[in-house]
Scaffold this active site. Structure first.
Site, mmCIF file in Angstrom:
data_model
loop_
_atom_site.group_PDB
_atom_site.id
_atom_site.type_symbol
_atom_site.label_atom_id
_atom_site.label_comp_id
_atom_site.label_asym_id
_atom_site.label_seq_id
_atom_site.Cartn_x
_atom_site.Cartn_y
_atom_site.Cartn_z
ATOM 1 N N HIS A 243 0.808 -1.223 0.000
ATOM 2 C CA HIS A 243 0.000 0.000 0.000
ATOM 3 C C HIS A 243 0.849 1.284 0.000
ATOM 4 C CE1 HIS A 243 -3.419 -2.603 1.026
ATOM 5 N NE2 HIS A 243 -2.750 -3.058 2.059
HETATM 6 O O1 RIB Z 1 -5.062 -0.051 4.617
HETATM 7 C C1 RIB Z 1 -3.666 0.001 4.496
HETATM 8 C C2 RIB Z 1 -3.108 1.103 5.332
HETATM 9 O O2 RIB Z 1 -3.380 0.847 6.704
HETATM 10 C C3 RIB Z 1 -1.570 1.207 5.245
HETATM 11 O O3 RIB Z 1 -1.203 2.543 5.398
HETATM 12 C C4 RIB Z 1 -1.098 0.383 6.414
HETATM 13 O O4 RIB Z 1 0.158 0.855 6.928
HETATM 14 C C5 RIB Z 1 -2.171 0.663 7.421
HETATM 15 O O5 RIB Z 1 -1.829 1.856 8.074
#
Ligand code: RIB
Ligand code: CA
Length: 316
Positions: A243
């Site tokens: 992500h």
């Molecule tokens: O949904 C993914 C996000 O949530 C990313 O930023 C991960 O680090 C968590 O914070």
């Protein structure tokens, strides 16, 4: 090439840590003013500590870290230790960093930097709950002048949620902050699950990072393999979604992503759908389209960029 001036706001967090290793290696392209941290995946104290640990692994202790907000604007904290391990850095060996965070608060850094910045000159990258960002905007709306855009990892439309059926974690963790940021009138470039689920840490891609062989690359591999081993992230051969590096990859290679302009509202009341991002592509006078929503990502391009950037830095 002029370097992009950025502030990185994050909640390390395994994928935040990979993002920091990636951004830290992109010295020629990114001028990182500072790393601000926020409570999210783990506590504010741990996210600040973890950012200091990861910047050392990236050989970037020249970048100051500033600890930030310890809880959401209104809601009780929701952590994500089940995705990041108790330390927040998966299985990485944890030793106290040589240098800790600065005394200045993260929100002060954001406000002071943006007030002093030339118009539209700073990109704020945010890969955790948006508590620091919303607090800075509320305290000093004039900071919008110095912002080029706010590039966030957060939200979901076609992919559904990952912390509840309806919501992605960063938005769910502080929905009021997210609503304030999307409604701030600033340009928001949003990398939600619709795009990040197309960027998977397949074994072949992880092996390519491993082949770089540097301390930063091997730390990234350990973090990626921790995520891949989590049953919640699906079968190992598919690879866990990556992500938080997406906004950094976009800064370095915008063509790796496709966007649609839209208006976004956040559910801030319902317990069932708290943190849902209502992504509206249909233009209307009452719905300013200040958000660019990432609808697709080229996973090969993102991982190729991560690997090449780490390799180039290792060869310096
Ligand atoms: O949904 C993914 C996000 O949530 C990313 O930023 C991960 O680090 C968590 O914070
Ligand atoms: Ca994060």
């Amino acid at each position: 090439m002029d370097r992009r001036r950025i502030i990185i706001d994050c909640d390390p967090g395994v994928d935040d840590a990979v993002m920091l290793l990636f951004a830290g290696a992109a010295r020629d392209a990114l001028d990182i003013v500072g790393i601000t941290t926020v409570a999210g995946n783990v506590s504010a104290a741990l996210t600040a500590r973890n950012a200091c640990i990861v910047r050392a692994l990236a050989a970037r202790e020249d970048i100051p870290v500033y600890a930030g907000c310890t809880q959401p604007l209104q809601r009780t904290p929701v952590e994500a230790g089940h995705f990041h391990g108790e330390s927040g850095l998966g299985d990485l060996p944890i030793t106290a960093p040589r240098h800790g965070p600065e005394a200045r608060h993260a929100v002060d850094l954001i406000v002071e930097t943006l007030l002093a910045a030339a118009p539209g000159s700073v990109t704020l990258v945010a890969t955790g709950p948006l508590t620091n960002v919303a607090t800075a905007l509320a305290r000093e709306p004039a900071i919008r002048r110095g912002l080029r855009e706010i590039a966030i990892m957060g939200g979901a439309r076609s992919e559904g949620g990952n912390i509840t059926a309806s919501a992605e974690y960063n938005i769910h963790a502080d929905p009021d902050a997210a609503q304030a940021v999307f409604g701030s009138g600033c340009t928001v470039v949003a990398f939600g699950l619709d795009a990040t689920h197309q960027v998977r840490a397949t074994p072949a891609r992880v092996d390519a990072v491993r082949a770089v062989g540097s301390r930063a690359a091997l730390a990234a591999v350990e973090l990626l393999e921790f995520s891949n081993a989590l049953p919640a992230n699906g079968p190992r051969e598919q690879g866990a979604p990556l992500h938080d590096p997406c906004p950094i990859a976009w800064l370095l290679r915008p063509e790796a992503f496709k966007f649609r302009p839209c208006h976004v509202d956040v559910e801030t009341r319902s317990t069932l759908t708290l943190g849902h991002t209502a992504v509206e592509f249909r233009a209307a006078p009452q719905r300013p389209q200040n958000v660019l929503w990432a609808v697709s990502a080229d996973g090969d391009a993102v991982f190729g960029l991560l690997t090449a950037t780490l390799a180039r830095d290792a060869a310096r």
